[in-house]
Design a protein around this motif. Structure first.
Motif, PDB file in Angstrom:
ATOM      1  N   ASP A 199       4.579   2.607  -9.742  1.00 37.32           N
ATOM      2  CA  ASP A 199       3.776   2.229  -8.586  1.00 37.32           C
ATOM      3  C   ASP A 199       4.654   1.744  -7.433  1.00 37.32           C
ATOM      4  N   GLN A 200       5.779   1.133  -7.799  1.00 35.93           N
ATOM      5  CA  GLN A 200       6.696   0.653  -6.766  1.00 35.93           C
ATOM      6  C   GLN A 200       8.107   0.517  -7.332  1.00 35.93           C
ATOM      7  N   LYS A 210       4.510  -1.463 -14.179  1.00 41.55           N
ATOM      8  CA  LYS A 210       4.280  -0.487 -13.111  1.00 41.55           C
ATOM      9  C   LYS A 210       5.309  -0.598 -11.979  1.00 41.55           C
ATOM     10  N   GLU A 263      10.679  11.505  -4.124  1.00 41.06           N
ATOM     11  CA  GLU A 263       9.264  11.112  -4.202  1.00 41.06           C
ATOM     12  C   GLU A 263       8.642  11.655  -5.484  1.00 41.06           C
ATOM     13  N   GLU A 286       6.914   9.769  -8.812  1.00 39.60           N
ATOM     14  CA  GLU A 286       5.572  10.134  -9.277  1.00 39.60           C
ATOM     15  C   GLU A 286       5.600  10.474 -10.761  1.00 39.60           C
ATOM     16  N   PRO A 333       7.720   6.703   0.357  1.00 37.27           N
ATOM     17  CA  PRO A 333       6.601   5.902  -0.157  1.00 37.27           C
ATOM     18  C   PRO A 333       6.877   5.338  -1.544  1.00 37.27           C
ATOM     19  N   LYS A 334       6.347   4.137  -1.782  1.00 38.05           N
ATOM     20  CA  LYS A 334       6.469   3.416  -3.061  1.00 38.05           C
ATOM     21  C   LYS A 334       7.852   2.797  -3.262  1.00 38.05           C
ATOM     22  N   THR A 335       8.625   2.674  -2.210  1.00 37.64           N
ATOM     23  CA  THR A 335       9.942   2.032  -2.344  1.00 37.64           C
ATOM     24  C   THR A 335      10.026   0.784  -1.479  1.00 37.64           C
ATOM     25  N   ASP A 361       0.818  -1.228   0.000  1.00 41.20           N
ATOM     26  CA  ASP A 361       0.000   0.000   0.000  1.00 41.20           C
ATOM     27  C   ASP A 361       0.846   1.270   0.000  1.00 41.20           C
ATOM     28  N   ASP A 362       1.845   1.308  -0.844  1.00 36.38           N
ATOM     29  CA  ASP A 362       2.718   2.472  -1.017  1.00 36.38           C
ATOM     30  C   ASP A 362       3.641   2.745   0.172  1.00 36.38           C
ATOM     31  N   LYS A 363       3.554   1.953   1.219  1.00 37.90           N
ATOM     32  CA  LYS A 363       4.426   2.172   2.371  1.00 37.90           C
ATOM     33  C   LYS A 363       5.836   1.661   2.064  1.00 37.90           C
TER      34      LYS A 363
END
Length: 627
Positions: free
Chosen positions: A202-203, A62, A193, A197, A233-235, A30-32
């Motif tokens: 997404d990751q 993605k 970040e 984006e 986030p996303k990593t 979840d993007d965390k």
């Protein structure tokens, strides 16, 4: 066919279950941001699990999956900055057509350059204003502050340092004073970040390998870069390393910190803070070892793409999914599943030999896949050598493997076996008759020292086949290469063991410093020849070959070998050379070797075939120009 000792996406040990579990965790993040550790001894299969994770994301547009190996970049730059540059470069290359990716990347690279300047100009500013070189600057410039302090007129002068400081005056006044580390860190994270984006990712999954081969400073800097700069986030970061080596790096890097914090060590707390979810790869048990050895042997007999090998893989997978219910990989299962008679026979032979040797291999290697693979490679190669020399028909794999168990896992007993065979007129050992019949009682009646492993010898004697009626001379002949490798013969097992250690990592090599220092000139020359042969036999010089680290320490302790090393460096083809070959000049303290190396640096700097080599050589040459 040699079984290559590289990471592989082909799974013989059902490690796909670990890789799949990690992928599911990442998919549910979840993007965390997330850090996952894959822990295990060297050779346990950590790199192979990373390869499986990477393969799982190949078709996912993605998710961007990157690999980073800190060991390759060690010694040239700050490890933190290398990791940052690597990640940003690969994100930019993969998503260069998306949005404002190039613009964001340019800004991030500018911040990295600020950090480089802050580190360097902080030291040079001190020199410029005070006229006294800082220890950090001395280390950076010549790679050896100790050598400079001892011979300052040979390495650096105050005028040289002032000239070095002059170009940075503007940066000191305009850049460094207008910003600070906390601000740059916060801005970097925010812009990173924004880069993800803009790249429509997404990751971002970063796979970090071989961290446990790095020196403590590199290890800590890499881990700190993850948490301080990239943990947004996303990593997700997956770190494959032996946690004991990471703990060692923490202790070495922070020597003055308390040993314990609460119930656990400070090093353990540090590791747990950095890695949220640890996976420990267990040592192979009896069933896993049996299936693994069976598949390795079968690879030498069956075509990997054959129906027989595919079926054997499936049977092995079923056997290790639930190893506690007993082994389901049997001759009956092979007969029922494989239709081709020849393939069926070859699969049975592999299984029967594996059943014979796997229990003692499992104990001797502590269930380590890499060591098991090396044993099988050595077994099959020796059989091939016997065939090439014309006595292959006198060598059977089951007898050879039994002899090799003694050679690898009980050297004292193996020496005694050699003595017995040498004293026999026909190569048959009457002493083995008592051992095979009476077990422990036989050991008591023999001339064997019971302290060399009575229980092990009893287990070995019980293995099929019995050896007392077999001429063992050809077997011992083909296994006596233990002290001869890469064309060099050592007179003692201690020297052979030292030679093998010098093919290892920097930490392993560093631990032999005092031993190398005490070598005679003759011993050092023989050891150097061994390492040089190992390097030249490697064939791939893009990455640093095993043995180079050992050579570097050896020539430091025995200066007479430095010209030989320079001559070796001159023989490498420039086209495919990696940057590892460029060494600090203070490694060559012998005057003739030093001049020889300077000429070589000039040659590398001026050539145009290999831009990477030219860049590394030019950077190193600038540091010594004018000395």
């Amino acid at each position: 066919m040699v079984l290559h000792d590289n990471e592989t996406a082909i799974d013989f040990l059902y490690y796909e279950s670990i890789a799949q579990t990690i992928k599911e965790l990442l998919d549910d993040a979840d993007d965390k941001p997330m850090t996952i550790g894959i822990h295990g001894d060297w050779g346990a299969g950590k790199s192979s699990i990373l390869a499986m994770i990477e393969a799982a994301y190949l078709k996912d547009e993605k998710v961007l999956c990157l690999k980073f190996n800190g060991w390759l970049f060690q010694g040239f730059e700050d490890a933190k900055l290398v990791l940052l540059e690597k990640v940003i470069s690969e994100v930019t290359a993969a998503r260069s057509t998306k949005g404002k990716v190039k613009e964001k990347a340019k800004s991030l690279f500018k911040r990295i350059n600020w950090m480089k300047a802050a580190k360097t100009t902080g030291q040079i500013a001190f020199t410029y204003l005070s006229g006294i070189p800082s220890p950090e600057l001395l280390t950076q410039i010549s790679q050896s502050a100790k050598n400079i302090m001892e011979h300052p007129t040979e390495e650096l002068s105050l005028e040289t340092l002032k000239k070095l400081a002059e170009p940075f005056k503007g940066i000191i006044n305009e850049e460094i004073e207008n910003s600070n580390i906390p601000h740059e860190m916060h801005a970097f994270r925010q812009e990173f970040e924004e880069l993800l984006e803009e790249a429509n990712i997404d990751q971002l999954v970063v796979l970090i390998d071989d961290l446990d081969r790095c020196l403590p400073k590199t290890t800590i800097e890499t881990l700190e870069a993850l948490r301080l700069f990239l943990f947004v986030p996303k990593t997700a970061f997956i770190i494959a390393a032996d946690e004991a080596m990471i703990e060692y790096a923490v202790k070495e890097h922070f020597p003055n910190l308390p040993n314990t914090v609460g119930a656990t060590s400070y090093a353990r707390n540090y590791l747990e803070k950095l890695i949220q979810i640890p996976f420990r790869i267990p040592a192979l048990g009896a069933t896993e070892t049996l299936t693994y050895v069976t598949l390795l042997l079968a690879m030498r007999l069956l075509d990997e793409k054959s129906q027989g090998f595919s079926v054997l893989k499936e049977l092995s997978k079923e056997a290790i999914q639930k190893p506690w219910i007993g082994n389901t990989l049997t001759v009956e299962a092979i007969n029922n599943a494989i239709t081709d008679p020849t393939e069926q026979q070859q699969a049975r032979e592999a299984l029967m030999l594996a059943k014979q040797i796997s229990p003692m291999i499992s104990d001797g290697t502590n269930g380590n896949p890499r060591q098991i693979k090396r044993f099988i490679n050595s077994l099959m190669l020796r059989k091939q050598i016997a065939q090439a020399r014309g006595f292959g028909q006198e060598i059977t794999l089951n007898v050879l493997s039994k002899i090799m168990l003694a050679e690898n896992f009980n050297t004292e007993f193996y020496r005694q076996l050699n003595i017995w065979v040498s004293n026999s007129s026909n190569g048959k050992v009457k002493e083995l008759t008592e051992l095979e019949k009476l077990g422990n009682d036989g050991i008591e009646k023999s001339s064997l020292d019971p302290n060399i492993g009575a229980e092990w010898i009893t287990q070995w004697s019980d293995l099929y086949p019995k050896l007392s009626d077999i001429d063992l001379r050809p077997y011992l002949f083909v296994t006596r290469d233990r002290k001869t490798r890469f064309g060099v013969t050592f007179q003692s097992d201690d020297m052979h063991e030292l030679a093998d250690k010098l093919l290892g990592s920097e930490m392993v090599v560093a631990g032999e410093k005092e031993t190398i220092k005490g070598l005679t000139t003759s011993e050092a020359e023989k050891l150097y020849q061994y390492l040089e042969n190992a390097v030249t036999n490697n064939g791939n010089c893009k990455d640093r070959p095993d043995g180079i680290i050992g050579i570097n320490l050896l020539i430091k302790m025995h200066k007479g070998l430095q010209t030989k090393y320079c001559t070796l460096l001159e023989t490498f083809s420039i086209e495919n050379l990696g940057g590892w070959i460029v060494q600090p000049i203070d490694m060559f303290t012998e005057p003739v070797a030093r001049q020889q190396y300077k000429r070589l640096l000039t040659k590398w700097k001026d050539q145009e075939e290999n831009k990477t080599l030219s860049t590394f050589a030019e950077q190193t040459f600038k540091l010594i120009k004018g000395n």
